[in-house]
Design a protein around this motif. Structure first.
Motif, mmCIF file in Angstrom:
data_model
loop_
_atom_site.group_PDB
_atom_site.id
_atom_site.type_symbol
_atom_site.label_atom_id
_atom_site.label_comp_id
_atom_site.label_asym_id
_atom_site.label_seq_id
_atom_site.Cartn_x
_atom_site.Cartn_y
_atom_site.Cartn_z
ATOM 1 N N PHE A 74 6.386 -9.143 -3.019
ATOM 2 C CA PHE A 74 5.958 -8.305 -1.895
ATOM 3 C C PHE A 74 5.845 -6.843 -2.316
ATOM 4 C CE2 PHE A 74 10.548 -8.052 -1.792
ATOM 5 C CZ PHE A 74 10.811 -6.763 -1.399
ATOM 6 N N LYS A 91 2.360 -5.175 -3.470
ATOM 7 C CA LYS A 91 1.396 -4.596 -2.533
ATOM 8 C C LYS A 91 1.388 -3.078 -2.586
ATOM 9 C CE LYS A 91 1.249 -8.419 0.756
ATOM 10 N NZ LYS A 91 1.297 -8.823 2.190
ATOM 11 N N LYS A 102 3.898 -0.193 4.102
ATOM 12 C CA LYS A 102 2.653 0.177 4.772
ATOM 13 C C LYS A 102 1.537 -0.819 4.467
ATOM 14 C CE LYS A 102 2.213 4.465 3.370
ATOM 15 N NZ LYS A 102 1.749 5.870 3.266
ATOM 16 N N ASN A 103 1.574 -1.434 3.269
ATOM 17 C CA ASN A 103 0.529 -2.389 2.870
ATOM 18 C C ASN A 103 0.939 -3.830 3.103
ATOM 19 O OD1 ASN A 103 -0.878 -0.155 2.001
ATOM 20 N ND2 ASN A 103 -0.483 -0.481 -0.180
ATOM 21 N N ARG A 104 1.960 -4.057 3.935
ATOM 22 C CA ARG A 104 2.517 -5.397 4.087
ATOM 23 C C ARG A 104 1.521 -6.395 4.653
ATOM 24 N NH1 ARG A 104 4.030 -2.161 8.115
ATOM 25 N NH2 ARG A 104 4.028 -2.904 10.285
ATOM 26 N N LYS A 105 0.520 -5.927 5.417
ATOM 27 C CA LYS A 105 -0.447 -6.843 6.024
ATOM 28 C C LYS A 105 -1.673 -7.064 5.150
ATOM 29 C CE LYS A 105 0.898 -5.759 10.796
ATOM 30 N NZ LYS A 105 0.436 -5.293 12.141
ATOM 31 N N LEU A 106 -1.773 -6.345 4.047
ATOM 32 C CA LEU A 106 -2.914 -6.511 3.144
ATOM 33 C C LEU A 106 -2.711 -7.721 2.250
ATOM 34 C CD1 LEU A 106 -3.528 -2.790 2.045
ATOM 35 C CD2 LEU A 106 -4.611 -4.066 3.916
ATOM 36 N N GLN A 107 -3.825 -8.304 1.804
ATOM 37 C CA GLN A 107 -3.771 -9.478 0.951
ATOM 38 C C GLN A 107 -3.670 -9.051 -0.512
ATOM 39 O OE1 GLN A 107 -3.613 -12.696 1.989
ATOM 40 N NE2 GLN A 107 -3.544 -11.869 4.091
ATOM 41 N N HIS A 108 -2.932 -9.848 -1.299
ATOM 42 C CA HIS A 108 -2.839 -9.565 -2.729
ATOM 43 C C HIS A 108 -4.206 -9.826 -3.381
ATOM 44 C CE1 HIS A 108 1.465 -8.970 -3.302
ATOM 45 N NE2 HIS A 108 1.665 -9.878 -2.364
#
Length: 563
Positions: A292, A295, A256-262
């Protein structure tokens, strides 16, 4: 004095000087020996009972045994999940172990009462007139087999982690003792199997199946009573809930958080339970692999286990995913073992089996590699490991992966030697002595001393505390899957070497006897497959990063029990 994450049998914090250690592990050793005395010979002799007494066909007898063995692995996974998630391992053994006692009791009852089995007849001479077991008697037979497998699977999953729990991996002395535990656990399996192949097989074949099965039931009961006597001494791991749910939560939240930046520094989410913070092992430092999944720690503004995960859960999930390539590559590396073991025994049956004045029957040839293993394990644990430990600094003398790799290499060499010996056996006009099999039996023993306990210790030590039983169950599943792959290889080789057309010969292993088969060529195939599996294993093992440093950090303290 206390060890975090463990309690005594009443649920109170444990005292290091009272609970755990070698004294508590001895109860697990005893149960290991007893269950091996019962299960190893029955695994080999059950086909004889089903075919000769229950009059099942040769194929259906063999299939029934393999299906029961496969079910045992499945039950082990179920028992591992239950003990890791909800109840302690000692209680799981004591609650479900009696089912194995019940299974052998039912087998003894059926073997004793003529009304519960088919009428006696010679299954070889009068096969067409023999009545195969059916109806309610067949239901009783299958119920006994699978009830026993249910109890055996639950105990098999819980015994290694229960024994390992008695030693604190963070203490240098106990870390050394934990490594020795897996060596002596393997020794217990070999010792029990050797005793059973003499005692239980003799009882079943000479005194009657009812006497043999009855003795097996009483041995299982004795083992459970001894384990129950050790309850006040055990360190019991505190169940933390379903580990599979925690892993799934990390995977879902990371997706679900795959598009968020670290972020530059991950904020660890607060644990939802104070108990979890206190009783679970401390999270290790953030690993650089599988980034990955990090995240899953990003707080997107929502609370809840399915919205944000702690770093501990993420590192736990990483540990599981990192070991999967090693698990899969070990399947291929271990595939040669059951093939070499089975066909070596068949080779022995075609040779001069007199050892001095003693005539060794083909069934008891299984004792020979077990004897080598029992001789090698004490030498390895008492002499070789301390020598290697001083040189390398590892608690086990070498790393788990190095030890497993040595076992795989030994099997490749054993396969090549077996091919040479088999070619010489077929060319020799006189029967060769059984002593010619000593080198490959010895190398099989080396493999069992290294790869068997090495894999078991690897899975146990690298698994998070809340997944120790599941790791043990996966180890037994790996052995079962390797046997299945070995069977597949036999079928593939036979299909590839079978000549088509009228009068065509069968495959290399489809001859009526070994003399009409090409076992020597098949051994070279096994050696080649084993070598490829070994190289594949080395590729993944060289890239593996241990979850816990296998090196000793301090000298053993003087007040600890010796293993």
């Amino acid at each position: 004095m206390a060890v975090g994450g463990f309690v005594d049998w009443r649920g109170n914090p444990i005292n290091r000087k009272v609970h755990g250690g070698v004294r508590a592990a001895w109860f697990v050793y005893f149960l290991t020996v007893v269950t091996s005395i019962v299960n190893v010979p029955n695994m080999l002799n059950m086909v004889t009972y089903l075919h000769g007494t229950m009059h099942m066909g040769v194929s259906s007898s063999s299939t029934t045994v393999t299906n029961v063995l496969g079910a045992t692995s499945g039950f082990a996974l179920l028992g591992a999940f239950l003990s890791d998630s909800y109840i302690t391992r000692a209680r799981t053994i004591l609650l479900f172990g009696p089912l194995e006692f019940l299974g052998y009791g039912l087998l003894a009852l059926q073997a004793h009462l003529p009304s519960l089995r088919p009428p006696p007849c010679d299954a070889e001479a009068e096969a067409s007139s023999c009545e195969e077991i059916h109806g309610r008697n067949a239901v009783l037979l299958y119920a006994a087999l699978y009830v026993g497998a249910f109890g055996d699977g639950f105990m098999r999953a819980c015994m290694p982690p229960l024994g390992a729990d008695q030693f604190d991996r963070g203490d240098p002395s106990e870390s050394r003792q934990q490594s020795s535990f897996f060596n002596w656990y393997t020794f217990g399996i070999s010792l029990g199997g050797s005793v059973g192949l003499v005692l239980v097989v003799w009882l079943e074949n000479s005194e009657g199946w009812d006497i043999g099965f009855g003795a097996c039931a009483l041995l299982i009961l004795l083992g459970l009573l001894v384990v129950a006597a050790g309850l006040p001494l055990y360190r019991n791991h505190v169940p933390e809930g379903s580990p599979l749910t925690r892993i799934l939560q990390v995977l879902v939240v990371a997706f679900k958080n795959r598009k968020l930046q670290h972020p530059e520094k991950l904020e660890e989410a607060r644990e939802g339970s104070v108990t979890e913070q206190v009783l679970t092992e401390a999270p290790s430092q953030t690993s650089s692999s599988l980034k990955f999944l990090d995240k899953a720690c990003i707080n997107g503004g929502r609370d809840g286990a399915w919205s944000v995960c702690s770093r501990k859960k993420v590192e736990e999930t990483k540990a599981v995913l990192r070991v999967l390539p090693v698990f899969i590559s070990s399947l291929i590396g271990y595939m040669s073992n059951p093939l070499l073991f089975t066909f070596t025994v068949q080779q022995g049956g075609m040779m001069n089996t007199r050892l001095g004045k003693i005539h060794v029957s083909p069934a008891t040839l299984f004792i020979i590699p077990s004897a080598f293993q029992m001789a090698l394990l004490p030498v390895y644990d008492r002499f070789l490991v301390p020598l290697l430990r001083r040189r390398t600094g590892y608690a086990s003398g070498v790393t788990h992966l190095q030890r497993v790799g040595a076992g795989f290499a030994a099997v490749v060499l054993a396969s090549a030697i077996a091919a040479i010996v088999e070619r010489k056996r077929k060319a020799d006009p006189e029967q060769m002595s059984l002593f010619w099999l000593a080198p490959q039996f010895f190398l099989l023993g080396v493999s069992d001393v290294t790869s068997f306990p090495g894999l078991l210790e690897l899975f146990s030590s690298e698994a998070p505390r809340g997944m120790k039983s599941i790791a043990s169950a996966l180890f037994w599943c790996e052995l079962g899957l390797s046997s299945w792959l070995a069977t597949l290889l036999v079928q593939v080789v036979n299909r590839a070497t079978r000549r088509r057309g009228g009068g065509g010969r069968g495959g290399w292993l489809e001859g009526a006897t070994l003399n009409s088969s090409r076992l020597d060529l098949f051994y070279w195939v096994v050696a080649a497959v084993g070598l490829l599996g070994f190289l594949n294993y080395l590729f993944w093992a060289s890239r593996y990063k241990y979850r816990q440093d296998p090196r000793l950090v301090d000298e053993p303290s003087a007040d600890q029990d010796s293993p």
